[in-house]
Design a protein around this motif. Sequence first.
Motif, PDB file in Angstrom:
ATOM      1  N   ALA A 129     -16.067  10.109  -7.214  1.00 52.36           N
ATOM      2  CA  ALA A 129     -15.014   9.921  -8.321  1.00 52.36           C
ATOM      3  C   ALA A 129     -13.903  10.598  -8.224  1.00 52.36           C
ATOM      4  N   VAL A 130     -12.901   9.855  -8.537  1.00 53.88           N
ATOM      5  CA  VAL A 130     -11.418  10.537  -8.785  1.00 53.88           C
ATOM      6  C   VAL A 130     -11.013  10.308 -10.147  1.00 53.88           C
ATOM      7  N   TYR A 131     -10.416  11.567 -10.796  1.00 57.98           N
ATOM      8  CA  TYR A 131     -10.273  11.430 -12.246  1.00 57.98           C
ATOM      9  C   TYR A 131      -8.742  11.805 -12.318  1.00 57.98           C
ATOM     10  N   ASP A 132      -7.895  11.088 -13.196  1.00 54.31           N
ATOM     11  CA  ASP A 132      -6.500  11.424 -13.328  1.00 54.31           C
ATOM     12  C   ASP A 132      -6.337  11.198 -14.830  1.00 54.31           C
ATOM     13  N   PRO A 133      -6.196  12.212 -15.610  1.00 57.23           N
ATOM     14  CA  PRO A 133      -5.969  12.103 -16.984  1.00 57.23           C
ATOM     15  C   PRO A 133      -4.525  11.820 -17.541  1.00 57.23           C
ATOM     16  N   ALA A 134      -3.694  11.491 -16.466  1.00 56.33           N
ATOM     17  CA  ALA A 134      -2.312  11.311 -16.925  1.00 56.33           C
ATOM     18  C   ALA A 134      -1.876  10.225 -15.656  1.00 56.33           C
ATOM     19  N   VAL A 135      -2.643   9.030 -15.797  1.00 54.60           N
ATOM     20  CA  VAL A 135      -2.681   8.159 -14.551  1.00 54.60           C
ATOM     21  C   VAL A 135      -1.359   7.319 -14.403  1.00 54.60           C
ATOM     22  N   GLY A 136      -0.734   7.136 -15.430  1.00 62.82           N
ATOM     23  CA  GLY A 136       0.599   6.368 -15.296  1.00 62.82           C
ATOM     24  C   GLY A 136       0.157   4.895 -14.760  1.00 62.82           C
ATOM     25  N   THR A 137       0.883   4.379 -13.783  1.00 65.55           N
ATOM     26  CA  THR A 137       0.687   3.231 -13.134  1.00 65.55           C
ATOM     27  C   THR A 137      -0.274   3.361 -11.923  1.00 65.55           C
ATOM     28  N   GLY A 138      -0.797   4.615 -11.751  1.00 66.05           N
ATOM     29  CA  GLY A 138      -1.880   4.724 -10.704  1.00 66.05           C
ATOM     30  C   GLY A 138      -1.115   5.434  -9.278  1.00 66.05           C
ATOM     31  N   GLY A 139       0.007   5.922  -9.212  1.00 65.24           N
ATOM     32  CA  GLY A 139       0.408   6.523  -7.992  1.00 65.24           C
ATOM     33  C   GLY A 139      -0.155   7.316  -7.388  1.00 65.24           C
ATOM     34  N   LEU A 140      -1.225   8.148  -7.858  1.00 71.11           N
ATOM     35  CA  LEU A 140      -1.807   9.177  -7.174  1.00 71.11           C
ATOM     36  C   LEU A 140      -3.161   8.452  -6.632  1.00 71.11           C
ATOM     37  N   PHE A 141      -3.611   7.433  -7.400  1.00 67.00           N
ATOM     38  CA  PHE A 141      -4.560   6.517  -6.927  1.00 67.00           C
ATOM     39  C   PHE A 141      -4.342   5.854  -5.542  1.00 67.00           C
ATOM     40  N   ARG A 142      -3.098   5.157  -5.632  1.00 67.71           N
ATOM     41  CA  ARG A 142      -2.544   4.546  -4.374  1.00 67.71           C
ATOM     42  C   ARG A 142      -2.349   5.523  -3.194  1.00 67.71           C
TER      43      ARG A 142
ATOM     44  N   ILE B  72       6.518  11.304 -16.833  1.00 70.95           N
ATOM     45  CA  ILE B  72       7.154  11.548 -15.545  1.00 70.95           C
ATOM     46  C   ILE B  72       6.298  11.461 -14.393  1.00 70.95           C
ATOM     47  N   TYR B  73       6.480  10.460 -13.568  1.00 75.76           N
ATOM     48  CA  TYR B  73       5.548  10.121 -12.467  1.00 75.76           C
ATOM     49  C   TYR B  73       5.634  10.732 -11.273  1.00 75.76           C
ATOM     50  N   THR B  74       4.535  11.110 -10.578  1.00 77.73           N
ATOM     51  CA  THR B  74       4.696  12.027  -9.331  1.00 77.73           C
ATOM     52  C   THR B  74       5.453  11.228  -8.265  1.00 77.73           C
ATOM     53  N   PRO B  75       6.433  11.747  -7.757  1.00 78.05           N
ATOM     54  CA  PRO B  75       7.099  10.996  -6.295  1.00 78.05           C
ATOM     55  C   PRO B  75       6.233  10.533  -5.562  1.00 78.05           C
ATOM     56  N   THR B  76       6.334   9.478  -4.753  1.00 76.43           N
ATOM     57  CA  THR B  76       5.416   9.097  -3.693  1.00 76.43           C
ATOM     58  C   THR B  76       5.294  10.029  -2.558  1.00 76.43           C
ATOM     59  N   PRO B  77       6.285  10.697  -2.175  1.00 79.09           N
ATOM     60  CA  PRO B  77       5.856  11.617  -0.922  1.00 79.09           C
ATOM     61  C   PRO B  77       5.034  12.764  -1.537  1.00 79.09           C
ATOM     62  N   VAL B  78       5.180  13.263  -2.754  1.00 78.88           N
ATOM     63  CA  VAL B  78       4.653  14.337  -3.054  1.00 78.88           C
ATOM     64  C   VAL B  78       2.985  13.851  -3.357  1.00 78.88           C
ATOM     65  N   ALA B  79       3.084  12.611  -3.771  1.00 76.12           N
ATOM     66  CA  ALA B  79       1.474  12.043  -4.086  1.00 76.12           C
ATOM     67  C   ALA B  79       0.851  11.979  -2.757  1.00 76.12           C
TER      68      ALA B  79
ATOM     69  N   TYR C 286       0.896  -1.267  -0.097  1.00 75.90           N
ATOM     70  CA  TYR C 286      -0.141   0.007   0.126  1.00 75.90           C
ATOM     71  C   TYR C 286       0.584   1.308   0.161  1.00 75.90           C
ATOM     72  N   ASP C 287       2.343   1.104   0.376  1.00 76.68           N
ATOM     73  CA  ASP C 287       2.930   2.336   0.408  1.00 76.68           C
ATOM     74  C   ASP C 287       3.775   2.577  -0.753  1.00 76.68           C
ATOM     75  N   THR C 288       3.953   1.790  -1.644  1.00 82.56           N
ATOM     76  CA  THR C 288       4.911   1.987  -3.014  1.00 82.56           C
ATOM     77  C   THR C 288       4.339   1.674  -4.184  1.00 82.56           C
ATOM     78  N   ASP C 289       4.796   1.931  -5.283  1.00 80.38           N
ATOM     79  CA  ASP C 289       4.249   1.368  -6.586  1.00 80.38           C
ATOM     80  C   ASP C 289       5.490   0.605  -7.355  1.00 80.38           C
TER      81      ASP C 289
END
Length: 297
Positions: free
Chosen positions: A179-192, A158-165, A134-137
């Motif tokens: 609902a949560v929207y992420d138009p540049a979701v990558g692998t889902g770091g912000l969702f995590r 360029i994915y958002t660093p974990t501490p920033v997310a 749950y704490d990393t991607d």
Amino acid sequence: MSRSIKRRQRDPGQHAAAIAGAVDTAWNKSNHSGRRDVALSVVAALSLVSQRDSHGPDLAEQLQAQTAHDFTGTVQSIYTALVNARPDLTHLVYPLMAWVFDEPDRTLQNAAKRTADAALGEGQLELTGTHDRYDTDLLGVLLTLLKTHTAGRANAQIYTPTPVADLMAQMTPPEENTAVYDPAVGTGGLFRAAAQAMRTQHRDPATVSWYGADIDDLAIASCAVNSLLWGLGPRILLCVANTLAEGDWATRAEAQRAEVLQLTKTIRRDKLMINAIRTAQKLTEAAADDDSTQRPD
């Protein structure tokens, strides 16, 4: 201090980086280094394996003891189970699992097995098979690393660093049934990060509808797998899209999901009908055979 104890005390982010580094090194020593889908697929499949019972046999050792051919069969079984359990994710995860259903040759199987051994040797099951996941991607870290060896790195996300997310999510954690929207979701770091922030406030991430898009199909496939690891629930709607050019990508994600579920329903219905016909045919044949044996000459 034993190596296993050191691993358990390792920061999840550092642990993920160590696993990704070991996998990247092992994979790039093979003759298939351009096939980042296979290396990512192996780690994604292992992430769907539950941590072993502390009183039972060591699952990592069992997997490492498998032959390359048998391990390929294990990966196939893992993805088959995923599709059966979550048919709505089939089209999303396909870029990760396609190779294993395409009769891979021996050299590719060997490369995949060496990659798995590298991940297991760094204790992947102690990360993805526990609450540390749950704490990393891990898949995000690995995909970023694998991209640095490809010609497409100029277009790499360029994915958002974990501490920033984590900080962003803690400031405004989602409410349940939103609902949560992420138009540049990558692998889902912000969702995590958002899901973790919800848990700290005793909210259930599975009640949220998670909408995400990315131009990279492997990133979307990884996000779909991550949604299972992070307990995002059944309302995950993802699609491969350039959101700068496609404004209504969320509607397409909903339509694709509905289409896949309808197709799955039809296939299962047809299978049930075929099985029913076969059963009826066997009963009819058995009755006919029984009648012929009882009929006087």
